[in-house]
Design a protein around this motif. Structure first.
Motif, mmCIF file in Angstrom:
data_model
loop_
_atom_site.group_PDB
_atom_site.id
_atom_site.type_symbol
_atom_site.label_atom_id
_atom_site.label_comp_id
_atom_site.label_asym_id
_atom_site.label_seq_id
_atom_site.Cartn_x
_atom_site.Cartn_y
_atom_site.Cartn_z
ATOM 1 N N LYS A 164 -23.828 -26.678 9.434
ATOM 2 C CA LYS A 164 -24.794 -27.584 8.807
ATOM 3 C C LYS A 164 -25.262 -27.033 7.468
ATOM 4 O O LYS A 164 -25.337 -27.754 6.473
ATOM 5 C CB LYS A 164 -26.007 -27.802 9.716
ATOM 6 N N ASP A 165 -25.560 -25.754 7.438
ATOM 7 C CA ASP A 165 -26.029 -25.111 6.207
ATOM 8 C C ASP A 165 -24.952 -25.157 5.131
ATOM 9 O O ASP A 165 -25.236 -25.455 3.969
ATOM 10 C CB ASP A 165 -26.444 -23.673 6.493
ATOM 11 N N ARG A 178 -22.688 -29.291 14.972
ATOM 12 C CA ARG A 178 -23.653 -28.735 15.918
ATOM 13 C C ARG A 178 -24.059 -27.310 15.521
ATOM 14 O O ARG A 178 -25.167 -26.889 15.774
ATOM 15 C CB ARG A 178 -23.059 -28.705 17.331
ATOM 16 N N ASP A 179 -23.140 -26.573 14.928
ATOM 17 C CA ASP A 179 -23.399 -25.183 14.577
ATOM 18 C C ASP A 179 -24.296 -25.099 13.341
ATOM 19 O O ASP A 179 -23.993 -25.717 12.316
ATOM 20 C CB ASP A 179 -22.064 -24.476 14.301
ATOM 21 N N PRO A 180 -25.403 -24.379 13.415
ATOM 22 C CA PRO A 180 -26.315 -24.281 12.266
ATOM 23 C C PRO A 180 -25.638 -23.770 10.987
ATOM 24 O O PRO A 180 -25.956 -24.237 9.896
ATOM 25 C CB PRO A 180 -27.398 -23.309 12.740
ATOM 26 N N PHE A 238 -32.496 -29.941 7.510
ATOM 27 C CA PHE A 238 -32.126 -30.045 8.917
ATOM 28 C C PHE A 238 -33.209 -29.399 9.758
ATOM 29 O O PHE A 238 -33.847 -28.438 9.347
ATOM 30 C CB PHE A 238 -30.794 -29.328 9.187
ATOM 31 N N THR A 239 -33.422 -29.929 10.930
ATOM 32 C CA THR A 239 -34.382 -29.324 11.859
ATOM 33 C C THR A 239 -33.593 -28.640 12.977
ATOM 34 O O THR A 239 -32.422 -28.963 13.207
ATOM 35 C CB THR A 239 -35.316 -30.391 12.475
ATOM 36 N N PRO A 240 -34.220 -27.714 13.682
ATOM 37 C CA PRO A 240 -33.493 -27.016 14.739
ATOM 38 C C PRO A 240 -33.321 -27.852 16.016
ATOM 39 O O PRO A 240 -32.534 -27.485 16.884
ATOM 40 C CB PRO A 240 -34.370 -25.787 15.023
#
Length: 90
Positions: free
Chosen positions: A63-64, A58-60, A23-25
């Motif tokens: 996603k992680d 949306r929350d990193p 994933f990219t920021p």
């Protein structure tokens, strides 16, 4: 656009696809997310049941968490299939 050029464009697009491994920021524009989800709803499904559900993360941290869970599952499935463990970890 005629039918053959549309088919050629679709074939070229499909041939150029790539898998995203990280994933990219950078956020994805909301209108693009909506367009992609709308297109995905047209995917073929058995008996037109459309059994999929989508979640926009949306929350990193979310996603992680999903990325790790998918990676763990893929790793387990590949090892169960007998893939070489050295290849699985690449």
């Amino acid at each position: 656009m005629n039918e053959s050029s549309a088919a050629e464009q679709l074939a070229a697009l499909m041939a150029s696809r790539r898998s995203i491994r990280r994933f990219t920021p950078q956020p994805v524009a909301e209108d693009l997310v909506r367009m992609i989800l709308a297109a995905a709803c047209h995917a073929p499904s058995a008996h037109n049941k459309q059994p999929w559900r989508f979640a926009v993360l949306r929350d990193p941290a979310d996603k992680d968490s999903v990325a790790r869970a998918l990676g763990d599952r893929l790793r387990a499935d590949r090892l169960k299939d007998g893939d070489d463990p050295r290849e699985v970890e690449l």
